[in-house]
Design an enzyme around this catalytic site. Structure first.
Site, PDB file in Angstrom:
ATOM      1  N   ASP A 171       0.850  -1.181   0.000  1.00  0.00           N
ATOM      2  CA  ASP A 171       0.000   0.000   0.000  1.00  0.00           C
ATOM      3  C   ASP A 171       0.899   1.248   0.000  1.00  0.00           C
ATOM      4  OD1 ASP A 171      -3.128   0.644   0.559  1.00  0.00           O
ATOM      5  OD2 ASP A 171      -1.916   2.055   1.716  1.00  0.00           O
ATOM      6  N   TRP A 172       0.583   2.269   0.825  1.00  0.00           N
ATOM      7  CA  TRP A 172       1.412   3.473   0.869  1.00  0.00           C
ATOM      8  C   TRP A 172       2.829   3.187   1.349  1.00  0.00           C
ATOM      9  CZ3 TRP A 172       1.772   8.455  -0.547  1.00  0.00           C
ATOM     10  CH2 TRP A 172       0.657   9.063  -1.124  1.00  0.00           C
ATOM     11  N   TRP A 211     -13.083   3.722  -2.763  1.00  0.00           N
ATOM     12  CA  TRP A 211     -12.372   3.963  -1.508  1.00  0.00           C
ATOM     13  C   TRP A 211     -12.122   5.461  -1.306  1.00  0.00           C
ATOM     14  CZ3 TRP A 211     -11.008   3.818   3.149  1.00  0.00           C
ATOM     15  CH2 TRP A 211      -9.779   4.286   3.614  1.00  0.00           C
ATOM     16  N   ASP A 224      -7.281  -8.677  -4.045  1.00  0.00           N
ATOM     17  CA  ASP A 224      -7.259  -7.238  -3.775  1.00  0.00           C
ATOM     18  C   ASP A 224      -7.720  -6.480  -5.012  1.00  0.00           C
ATOM     19  OD1 ASP A 224      -6.881  -4.709  -2.830  1.00  0.00           O
ATOM     20  OD2 ASP A 224      -4.722  -4.707  -3.134  1.00  0.00           O
ATOM     21  N   HIS A 226      -6.410  -7.242   0.627  1.00  0.00           N
ATOM     22  CA  HIS A 226      -5.520  -6.095   0.486  1.00  0.00           C
ATOM     23  C   HIS A 226      -4.467  -6.109   1.585  1.00  0.00           C
ATOM     24  CE1 HIS A 226      -4.160  -2.133  -0.639  1.00  0.00           C
ATOM     25  NE2 HIS A 226      -4.344  -1.696   0.599  1.00  0.00           N
TER      26      HIS A 226
END
Length: 301
Positions: A123-124, A163, A249, A279
């Site tokens: 992710d980030w 999202w 995901d 995810h």
């Protein structure tokens, strides 16, 4: 900047999380001091495994992976991004930009003096972690990317759009529930409470609120040029580079091909798909991920 700091009692008695906190203080360009928290487990002399989380989680996400890798003799370092976990939290959304996050974590990385790093990022944690690889390629020995990317303003998925709209409009951001919804397995109430722990109220969630809007999905977003420059470095990165995306995901599905097609270090690697992983695949398949990282290090020395 006005800085918020989550009270320590919020982090008491978390499940499967016996780790001692470590802190480094950095300074923003405006002079504001920021305290960044990180886990640091295993032998201090071992080469480090750097585990970087994303939105809206924190190093608690890696608790089982940290324990497993440290037990096998690895030094495992897992920071909390600014605005998350036990790290300090600027109070205003305007305090958060992609480039500020990169500078904050670059300064943290320099302060820790980590070298010969194996990076696992999701992710980030990937958006920021890969910028660190591009800025300091000499510090990294190998990279594993999972359910992440490095966008350059060229579009987004329908799942990400949903999202984004949800995160920017819901009055109370239910962090623990969001993480649970991003997993294949059902998190316990105690686990969801652990993800809520960094945020005593909505005022602490400016970073969590802001992150989705910072993803550079259009040419007009900030950091498009900087990410394109980072890709130029990654396109010459020939150290071992592994993709380990999950099969469930909707936000990042298929994203592994961008890396496999562009990063020379991916050639000849045994890329994997994490089966039955959502995810937050660290929650769904921690043992498999720990085995993957351990094996990747052993076979690419």
């Amino acid at each position: 900047m006005k800085i918020l700091r989550t009270p320590d009692p919020r982090f008491s008695n978390l499940p499967d999380f016996p780790f001692a906190p470590h802190y480094r203080e950095i300074k923003d360009a405006d002079g504001t001091a920021l305290r960044i928290h990180y886990l640091d487990e295993g032998p201090p002399s071992a080469n480090p495994v750097l585990l970087m989380h994303g939105e809206p989680s924190w190093s608690f996400l890696y608790r089982k992976i940290v324990a497993s890798l440290a037990a096998r003799g690895h030094r495992v370092v897992a920071p909390d991004l600014v605005g998350f976990g036990r790290s300090d939290k600027p109070a205003d959304q305007s305090d958060y930009t992609f480039e500020r996050h990169v500078r904050w974590m670059s300064d943290w990385l320099a302060a820790t003096r980590l070298t010969d790093i194996t990076l696992f990022c999701q992710d980030w944690g990937g958006l920021i972690g890969l910028r660190l690889v591009a800025a300091f390629p000499e510090k990294f020995a190998r990279v594993v990317v999972a359910n992440t990317g490095l966008p350059t303003g060229e579009g987004f998925s329908a799942a990400f759009q949903q999202w984004l709209e949800f995160s920017q409009s819901i009055p109370v951001l239910p962090v623990g529930q969001i993480v649970s919804m991003g997993c294949k397995r059902v998190l316990s109430d105690a686990e969801k409470a652990a993800y809520d722990a960094p945020f005593p109220d909505e005022s602490f969630k400016a970073g969590a609120r802001r992150f989705p809007a910072l993803v550079p999905i259009t040419p007009e977003h900030g950091s498009v040029a900087e990410n394109k420059a980072a890709w130029k470095v990654l396109e010459k990165f020939n150290k071992p580079f592994l993709t380990a995306f999950s099969d469930s995901d909707p936000v990042t599905k298929g994203g592994e091909m961008m890396f496999q097609n562009r990063v020379p270090g991916t050639e000849g690697q045994k890329h994997v798909t994490i089966v039955d992983g959502g995810h937050f695949l660290q929650e769904d398949k921690p043992n498999e991920i720990a085995d993957l990282i351990n094996g990747f290090i052993a076979t690419t020395k």
